[in-house]
Design a protein around this motif. Structure first.
Motif, mmCIF file in Angstrom:
data_model
loop_
_atom_site.group_PDB
_atom_site.id
_atom_site.type_symbol
_atom_site.label_atom_id
_atom_site.label_comp_id
_atom_site.label_asym_id
_atom_site.label_seq_id
_atom_site.Cartn_x
_atom_site.Cartn_y
_atom_site.Cartn_z
ATOM 1 N N MET A 154 5.387 10.261 -5.229
ATOM 2 C CA MET A 154 4.818 8.950 -4.894
ATOM 3 C C MET A 154 3.474 9.141 -4.208
ATOM 4 O O MET A 154 3.355 9.896 -3.245
ATOM 5 C CB MET A 154 5.771 8.196 -3.954
ATOM 6 C CG MET A 154 5.279 6.793 -3.619
ATOM 7 S SD MET A 154 6.477 5.864 -2.589
ATOM 8 C CE MET A 154 6.388 6.805 -1.051
ATOM 9 N N THR A 155 2.418 8.540 -4.707
ATOM 10 C CA THR A 155 1.088 8.663 -4.129
ATOM 11 C C THR A 155 0.988 7.817 -2.878
ATOM 12 O O THR A 155 1.787 6.912 -2.634
ATOM 13 C CB THR A 155 0.017 8.211 -5.132
ATOM 14 O OG1 THR A 155 0.167 6.815 -5.369
ATOM 15 C CG2 THR A 155 0.135 8.972 -6.444
ATOM 16 N N GLY A 156 -0.053 8.096 -2.083
ATOM 17 C CA GLY A 156 -0.243 7.372 -0.835
ATOM 18 C C GLY A 156 -0.524 5.894 -1.037
ATOM 19 O O GLY A 156 -0.339 5.086 -0.135
ATOM 20 N N SER A 157 -0.999 5.505 -2.234
ATOM 21 C CA SER A 157 -1.351 4.114 -2.487
ATOM 22 C C SER A 157 -0.189 3.307 -3.067
ATOM 23 O O SER A 157 -0.300 2.110 -3.262
ATOM 24 C CB SER A 157 -2.552 4.038 -3.440
ATOM 25 O OG SER A 157 -2.206 4.618 -4.687
ATOM 26 N N LYS A 204 3.212 1.369 -3.058
ATOM 27 C CA LYS A 204 4.031 0.675 -2.073
ATOM 28 C C LYS A 204 5.498 0.801 -2.441
ATOM 29 O O LYS A 204 5.868 0.816 -3.614
ATOM 30 C CB LYS A 204 3.647 -0.798 -2.005
ATOM 31 C CG LYS A 204 2.271 -1.049 -1.412
ATOM 32 C CD LYS A 204 1.999 -2.543 -1.284
ATOM 33 C CE LYS A 204 0.647 -2.796 -0.641
ATOM 34 N NZ LYS A 204 0.374 -4.246 -0.509
ATOM 35 N N THR A 205 6.340 0.869 -1.427
ATOM 36 C CA THR A 205 7.775 0.892 -1.645
ATOM 37 C C THR A 205 8.252 -0.515 -2.006
ATOM 38 O O THR A 205 7.542 -1.505 -1.764
ATOM 39 C CB THR A 205 8.497 1.355 -0.377
ATOM 40 O OG1 THR A 205 8.312 0.371 0.650
ATOM 41 C CG2 THR A 205 7.961 2.701 0.094
ATOM 42 N N PRO A 206 9.454 -0.654 -2.581
ATOM 43 C CA PRO A 206 9.981 -1.995 -2.847
ATOM 44 C C PRO A 206 10.015 -2.873 -1.604
ATOM 45 O O PRO A 206 9.711 -4.076 -1.682
ATOM 46 C CB PRO A 206 11.389 -1.700 -3.380
ATOM 47 C CG PRO A 206 11.268 -0.349 -4.019
ATOM 48 C CD PRO A 206 10.313 0.408 -3.138
ATOM 49 N N GLU A 252 7.985 -2.725 0.954
ATOM 50 C CA GLU A 252 6.606 -3.129 1.263
ATOM 51 C C GLU A 252 6.120 -4.205 0.297
ATOM 52 O O GLU A 252 5.426 -5.137 0.703
ATOM 53 C CB GLU A 252 5.690 -1.905 1.214
ATOM 54 C CG GLU A 252 5.914 -0.926 2.360
ATOM 55 C CD GLU A 252 5.175 0.382 2.148
ATOM 56 O OE1 GLU A 252 4.883 1.053 3.152
ATOM 57 O OE2 GLU A 252 4.902 0.741 0.966
ATOM 58 N N ARG A 253 6.494 -4.066 -0.974
ATOM 59 C CA ARG A 253 6.089 -5.081 -1.946
ATOM 60 C C ARG A 253 6.753 -6.420 -1.646
ATOM 61 O O ARG A 253 6.117 -7.476 -1.760
ATOM 62 C CB ARG A 253 6.428 -4.625 -3.372
ATOM 63 C CG ARG A 253 5.579 -3.464 -3.868
ATOM 64 C CD ARG A 253 5.676 -3.314 -5.377
ATOM 65 N NE ARG A 253 7.037 -3.023 -5.820
ATOM 66 C CZ ARG A 253 7.534 -1.793 -5.938
ATOM 67 N NH1 ARG A 253 6.778 -0.742 -5.630
ATOM 68 N NH2 ARG A 253 8.771 -1.608 -6.369
ATOM 69 N N TYR A 254 8.003 -6.389 -1.241
ATOM 70 C CA TYR A 254 8.705 -7.633 -0.891
ATOM 71 C C TYR A 254 8.063 -8.267 0.344
ATOM 72 O O TYR A 254 7.862 -9.490 0.377
ATOM 73 C CB TYR A 254 10.181 -7.349 -0.623
ATOM 74 C CG TYR A 254 10.948 -8.576 -0.182
ATOM 75 C CD1 TYR A 254 11.284 -9.577 -1.100
ATOM 76 C CD2 TYR A 254 11.316 -8.758 1.151
ATOM 77 C CE1 TYR A 254 11.965 -10.712 -0.699
ATOM 78 C CE2 TYR A 254 11.995 -9.897 1.564
ATOM 79 C CZ TYR A 254 12.320 -10.862 0.630
ATOM 80 O OH TYR A 254 12.985 -11.997 1.033
ATOM 81 N N ARG A 255 7.741 -7.445 1.308
ATOM 82 C CA ARG A 255 7.103 -7.975 2.521
ATOM 83 C C ARG A 255 5.774 -8.654 2.187
ATOM 84 O O ARG A 255 5.471 -9.744 2.669
ATOM 85 C CB ARG A 255 6.883 -6.858 3.537
ATOM 86 C CG ARG A 255 6.181 -7.311 4.819
ATOM 87 C CD ARG A 255 6.030 -6.166 5.808
ATOM 88 N NE ARG A 255 5.286 -6.610 6.980
ATOM 89 C CZ ARG A 255 5.821 -7.292 7.990
ATOM 90 N NH1 ARG A 255 7.100 -7.612 7.970
ATOM 91 N NH2 ARG A 255 5.071 -7.659 9.011
ATOM 92 N N GLN A 256 4.982 -8.009 1.325
ATOM 93 C CA GLN A 256 3.699 -8.586 0.923
ATOM 94 C C GLN A 256 3.905 -9.891 0.167
ATOM 95 O O GLN A 256 3.164 -10.861 0.360
ATOM 96 C CB GLN A 256 2.918 -7.589 0.059
ATOM 97 C CG GLN A 256 1.545 -8.060 -0.359
ATOM 98 C CD GLN A 256 0.621 -8.294 0.827
ATOM 99 O OE1 GLN A 256 0.716 -7.607 1.841
ATOM 100 N NE2 GLN A 256 -0.273 -9.277 0.706
ATOM 101 N N GLN A 257 4.926 -9.928 -0.675
ATOM 102 C CA GLN A 257 5.218 -11.136 -1.439
ATOM 103 C C GLN A 257 5.578 -12.288 -0.507
ATOM 104 O O GLN A 257 5.111 -13.420 -0.698
ATOM 105 C CB GLN A 257 6.365 -10.867 -2.410
ATOM 106 C CG GLN A 257 6.786 -12.068 -3.239
ATOM 107 C CD GLN A 257 7.966 -11.748 -4.146
ATOM 108 O OE1 GLN A 257 8.204 -10.592 -4.494
ATOM 109 N NE2 GLN A 257 8.713 -12.765 -4.520
#
Length: 223
Positions: A1-4, A6-8, A10-15
Motif C-alpha cells: 500500500m502506497t503512502g497516498s 487511503k484505508t477503507p 479513511e475513505r468512509y471518514r472523508q465521505q
C-alpha cells in the motif's frame, strides 16, 4: 500500500465529512451561517450528535472547513487565470480577466461567496491558514497591478507605510497597491449588491454595470 492510498476507514471518514459539508451548505442557504447547527445536521443524516462530533469537533471547525474550501476554490481559479497568460505576460493574468473570474465564481454559488465576503459569523475567528490562502488571491492580483498606469494620489503616502497586507510584493509601488485595493473593494461592492438582489427592480443590467467598473479600473472601453 502506497503512502497516498487511503484505508477503507479513511475513505468512509472523508465521505461522511463531505456529506456533513453538503448538509451545512444547505443550512446556510436556508438560514445563514450564524444558524449552523451540527445537531441539526446529525439529525438529517440519521446520526446522534456525539457521533457527528467525531468528524467535526464543533461548529467552528465545520465553518473553517467550509471557508477553507471556498477560499481555495477562488484562489485556484485566480491561479489558473494567471497560468493561462491572458495577455499580460507569462504567468500573469490581466485585471479584466481576474474581474470576470471573480464574477463567474461568485454567481456560481452566492452562499459560498457571502460566507467569505459577507457579514462575519458572530463569535467565529478564522485560523491563520485561512489568511494564508486569502493572501494567495492578493498575490495574483498584485501581479496584475505590477505596472499601473495611474497618476500619483495622496493615498499613496499612506500605503507606503501601511502595506502588511501586501507582504508577498514588498517592492510593489504604492500606486500598484492602490490599484489592487480599488479593484478589490469596488468589484466586491458591485457583486455584493447584485447577489443580495439590490438591483432587482431597478431596470439595469448588473453585468453591464460590473463591466463599466472593470473598464474604469483598467482604462478599458468607454463607449
Amino acid at each position: 500500500m502506497t503512502g497516498s492510498t487511503k484505508t477503507p476507514r479513511e475513505r468512509y471518514r472523508q465521505q461522511v465529512r463531505e456529506e456533513v459539508k453538503e448538509k451545512a451548505w444547505q443550512q446556510i442557504a436556508g438560514s445563514g451561517a450564524s444558524a449552523l447547527s451540527l445537531n441539526a445536521i446529525a439529525k438529517q443524516m440519521g446520526m446522534s450528535g456525539p457521533a457527528l462530533y467525531r468528524y467535526f469537533a464543533n461548529r467552528d471547525e465545520l465553518i473553517t472547513e467550509l471557508i477553507r474550501d471556498a477560499y481555495r476554490s477562488l484562489a485556484d481559479a485566480f491561479i489558473a487565470a494567471s497560468a493561462s497568460d491572458d495577455g499580460a505576460g507569462a504567468g500573469r493574468a490581466d485585471l479584466a480577466g481576474l474581474a470576470h473570474v471573480l464574477r463567474r465564481w461568485a454567481l456560481a454559488d452566492p452562499h459560498r461567496y457571502f460566507l467569505i465576503y459577507g457579514t462575519p459569523v458572530p463569535g467565529y475567528h478564522a485560523p491563520a491558514d485561512i489568511t494564508a490562502i486569502a493572501s494567495e488571491l492578493m498575490s495574483v492580483l498584485l501581479d496584475a497591478c505590477a505596472a499601473p498606469a495611474t497618476e500619483p494620489h495622496a493615498f499613496d503616502e499612506h500605503l507606503a507605510t501601511h502595506r502588511a497586507w501586501a507582504d508577498s510584493h514588498p517592492d510593489a509601488p504604492p500606486a500598484a497597491l492602490r490599484q489592487a485595493l480599488a479593484f478589490w473593494s469596488r468589484l466586491h461592492g458591485v457583486l455584493s449588491l447584485e447577489l443580495a438582489g439590490h438591483f432587482t427592480g431597478m431596470g439595469l443590467d448588473p453585468a453591464l454595470l460590473f463591466q463599466a467598473e472593470v473598464d474604469a479600473l483598467t482604462g478599458g472601453p468607454t463607449t
